[in-house]
Design an enzyme around this catalytic site. Structure first.
Site, PDB file in Angstrom:
ATOM      1  N   GLU A   1      37.300  80.273  26.624  1.00  0.00           N
ATOM      2  CA  GLU A   1      38.498  79.718  26.804  1.00  0.00           C
ATOM      3  C   GLU A   1      39.120  78.818  25.855  1.00  0.00           C
ATOM      4  OE1 GLU A   1      35.992  79.843  28.772  1.00  0.00           O
ATOM      5  OE2 GLU A   1      36.548  81.010  30.390  1.00  0.00           O
TER       6      GLU A   1
ATOM      7  N   HIS B   1      34.834  77.931  41.922  1.00  0.00           N
ATOM      8  CA  HIS B   1      35.728  79.119  42.093  1.00  0.00           C
ATOM      9  C   HIS B   1      37.221  78.754  43.106  1.00  0.00           C
ATOM     10  CE1 HIS B   1      32.543  81.195  39.887  1.00  0.00           C
ATOM     11  NE2 HIS B   1      33.455  81.990  39.626  1.00  0.00           N
TER      12      HIS B   1
END
Ligand SMILES: Cc1ncc(C[n+]2csc(CCOP(=O)(O)OP(=O)(O)O)c2C)c(N)n1
Ligand SMILES: [Mg+2]
Lengths: 335, 421
Positions: free
Chosen positions: A71, A138
């Site tokens: 990321e 999530h």
């Protein structure tokens, strides 16, 4: 009172929230060759949620870049690309992983224009939010980490029309824009989008429903919860004015203040946890600028101050819902 | 192997190292007079690295300095006054006092990306610069530096790995000065040669004596040329020593005396000067001339810097956001036909596509569950069958494997064994 969806929707088609996002990326890439997309599995696979399906085939591997699971490298590289005049869109496979690149975003990307006059026109987007039993890693709503970072813009839309128009505006903006896509809405929400090119201005809230007894502020998936609650309230004769903030940074203070000056009461609903959520900031703004106009306390209906739990029963307890909004609003209206 | 340079190049390298040191000497004086707002870092004894590597770049190339790369800024064309004013937080400094040290850049002319304090963060950013340059057809190379300590960060790995998978035209210079603040390199990295890290990314690396400016330049030149030719990123480890403390405040008593004196005897400027004298490229008169030139230049640059005011307080409120075209006209400089990256030309079948995979087929597509898009059972060919169509390997244009060519192992030969602790 009639609901408005903010769209001048004529000759448009009904599309899902997800389709609207896909269309926005497709059209922006079609329009401007400096727009590129990078992220994990965005190319061959078309994205974990299929938001970039077909883009690789259309725009080629130089513009739709499958990255390693890195990321910080995704955000950092996009920032470097933006320095040469590209307008990269970074996908975080799940927005939860954005914090892996927290430093790149808050220290590198956000500060460049202020410190050394270097704009970073880039978009960081990805699926966020709960209600789909994604569990603690999530389901995140990390918007406030970034709302606390000068130099960024933060968008969290609730309708296909806004999602498309705001994402296009984000791509064209000269600043780094974070764009949160509530995954609960991806395939559950359909709405009209016009056939031609359009953008929705960043930083402008939308009144979804007019009313006079209290103001309900919300955004993203909770926007729909707020509207559901307002339907129930209307049956009891309580007319709530429901406002979709959809840009959290910069916040549209004017629209908020105008409404609260009219209704004199304010309730904020967000799926983000309570402490440090946008409701606290809104409370401060109202205290500073509408203290005399308030006829009741600011009420917050938010998630609990806990991680997002996994079990459906736990998550349901954790999240706000229309019932909770309804009873809090009813109480506030009576105050 | 060291390259043969022209007389001018040999002298340039000397001049810039002298300039680098003179600028830093001036800043030490300013620091002692309390005219520098924050800390002051030094690259004493490491000038050959900043100068030798950046001298290998072309004007159009991009660099991002770290704190000890003042020399690279000077080679790239930054006037000393800008460096003085940055440190003194002056209004006329490149950041108008909003940041200090080498934390400034220039997107339009010099192609310099500003560093931030967080070590390693420049690496992915410069990989992005390299990728964008290639995408636009500019044939540029991007270069940045990292310390032995900074090579322990996560972004170092993410950035270099990404660069490798993309074969980005990127050169990373790892300055192994044996210390990361008070921590010796052995406790940062359990490797004799930090260049070995390149193996993990399948990329080429060189080891070079960081105190030999011609050796540094030669390795950098080779690396830059190879990166420009599309061979992928290259890591250069330059072995050197941090002669002063971490910054002015640090007496560095943790450094063994013998280590210090060993390196003091290998001063890069003295070494190069000896070489120039023995090759009759520089005589006493020539040296005097350079010194006078530096004295005059730095006196006037320093005067300018000292006379610049501090910024007005209200400036603090400005510039958080770009307000649009009137603030910045963002234009990419295309040096290839745009048609190559727009449909229909771009709309080639994906280079990675393998039969039975992707394009939504069997991977959920519109019916994918609301989260995890890939939890449905795949329909279509079993993986084993799909594989055989292509030897089981995606045909990536951006092949990961580094070029097999080993031509430029050469620079390695110059690495002095003694240069290691
Ligand atoms: C991510 C991060 N952690 C900590 C620091 C504080 N810090 C600044 S310089 C430094 C030591 C750096 O050592 P090295 O990378 O070897 O560079 P050198 O100082 O030797 O040039 C540290 C720990 C930092 N700047 N960034
Ligand atoms: Mg070091």
């Amino acid at each position: 009172m009639a609901r408005t969806n903010g769209a001048a929707a004529t000759n448009g088609t009904q599309v899902t929230f997800l389709e609207a996002i896909k269309q926005a990326m497709f059209e922006e890439m079609e329009r401007d060759p400096t727009v590129v997309l990078l992220g994990e599995d965005v190319g061959v696979y078309g994205g974990a949620f299929k938001t970039s399906e077909g883009l690789l085939e259309r725009f080629g591997w130089e513009r739709v870049i499958d990255t390693p699971i890195s990321e910080s490298a995704i955000i950092g590289a996009a920032c470097g690309m933006s320095y040469l005049g590209l307008r990269p869109i970074c996908e975080m496979q799940f927005i939860d992983f954005i914090v892996c690149a927290f430093n790149q975003i808050t220290n590198f990307v956000a500060k460049g224009h202020y410190l050394w006059n270097a704009p970073a026109p880039m978009v960081i987007r990805g699926p966020s939010g709960g209600g789909v039993h994604g569990g603690p890693f999530h389901s995140a709503n990390p918007e406030m980490y970034f709302v606390h970072t000068p130099g960024l813009k933060v968008i969290y839309p609730s309708t296909p029309y806004d999602a498309k128009g705001l994402l296009k505006a984000a791509v064209r903006d000269n600043n780094p824009v974070l764009f949160f896509e509530h995954k609960f809405l991806y395939r559950r929400i359909k709405g009209e989008v016009p056939s031609g090119d359009y953008t929705v201005p960043i930083g402008k809230a939308v009144v979804r429903r007019e009313g006079r007894h209290l103001t309900i502020l919300s955004y993203a998936a909770m926007m729909h919860t707020a509207l559901e609650a307002s339907d129930a309230l209307a049956k009891e004769g309580i007319e709530a004015e429901v406002i979709d903030l959809h840009t959290l940074l910069p916040l549209d203070e004017e629209t908020i203040l105008n409404s609260v000056k009219k209704t004199n009461k304010c309730l904020v609903v967000h799926e983000d946890t309570k402490t440090g959520g946008i409701a606290g900031e809104i409370a401060a703004i109202l205290f500073e600028k509408a203290f005399q106009d308030l006829d009741g306390p600011l009420v917050r209906v938010t998630s609990l101050d806990t991680p997002v739990p996994y079990a459906p029963t736990l998550e349901e307890y954790f999240l706000p819902n229309a019932k909770k909004v309804f009873s809090a609003a009813k109480e506030l209206a009576r105050y | 192997m060291k390259k043969e340079l022209t007389r001018q190049q040999y002298l340039d390298l000397y001049y810039y190292m002298r300039l680098n040191r003179a600028v830093e000497d001036t800043m030490v004086k300013l620091f002692r007079q309390n005219k520098i707002v924050g800390g002051l870092y030094s690259s004493l004894g490491q000038e050959a690295i900043s100068v030798g590597t950046s001298y290998a770049l072309e004007k159009k190339d991009w660099l991002a300095p770290m704190i000890r790369n003042i020399g690279a800024l000077l080679v790239k064309g930054v006037p000393p006054r800008d460096i003085f004013m940055q440190h003194m937080a002056k209004y006329d400094s490149p950041t108008k006092g909003k940041d200090g040290t080498s934390h400034f850049g220039d997107l339009d002319n010099l192609h310099i990306v500003s560093p931030i304090s967080m070590l390693g963060d420049l690496i992915p950013v410069m990989v992005g610069v390299a990728m964008a340059g290639r995408y636009l057809g500019q044939k540029i190379v991007a270069m940045t530096w990292i310390g032995d300590g900074g090579s322990s960060t996560g972004v170092f790995h993410e950035g270099l790995n990404f660069a490798a998978t993309q074969k980005a035209p990127f050169v990373l210079v790892l300055e192994n000065n044996l210390w990361a603040y008070s921590t010796p390199v052995g406790r940062q990295v359990p490797l004799e040669n930090l260049a070995d890290r390149a193996k993990a990314y399948g990329i080429e690396s060189y080891i070079v004596d960081g105190n030999d400016v011609v050796a540094v330049y030669s390795a950098a030149k080779e690396a830059v040329e190879r990166a420009r030719a599309g061979e992928g990123p290259i890591l250069i480890e330059a072995k050197t020593f941090r002669r002063l403390g971490h910054a002015q405040h640090d007496p560095a008593e943790y450094v063994p005396k013998e280590m210090r004196s060993y390196w003091e005897a290998r001063d890069p400027i003295t070494l190069h000067e000896k070489f120039l004298t023995s090759e009759k490229l520089l005589d006493a008169g020539g040296k005097k001339e350079i010194e006078q030139k530096l004295d005059t230049l730095l006196a006037s640059e320093r005067e300018f810097a000292e006379n610049s005011p501090l910024p007005p307080g209200e400036l603090a409120e400005t510039g958080v956001y770009c307000t649009g075209d009137e603030c910045h006209k963002i234009r990419a400089k295309w040096e290839r036909p745009i048609a190559e990256v727009t449909p229909p030309k771009s709309s080639v079948a994906a280079v990675w596509t393998i039969p039975g995979f992707g394009s939504g087929k069997g991977s959920g597509g519109a019916n994918a569950p609301i989260h995890f898009g890939d939890t449905q059972t795949a329909v279509g060919k079993p993986a084993s069958e799909a594989k055989s169509a292509n030897d089981g390997k995606p045909v990536a244009k951006v092949a990961v494997k580094a070029a097999a060519k080993k031509t430029a192992k050469t620079a390695r030969a110059t690495a002095s064994r003694k240069a290691r602790r």
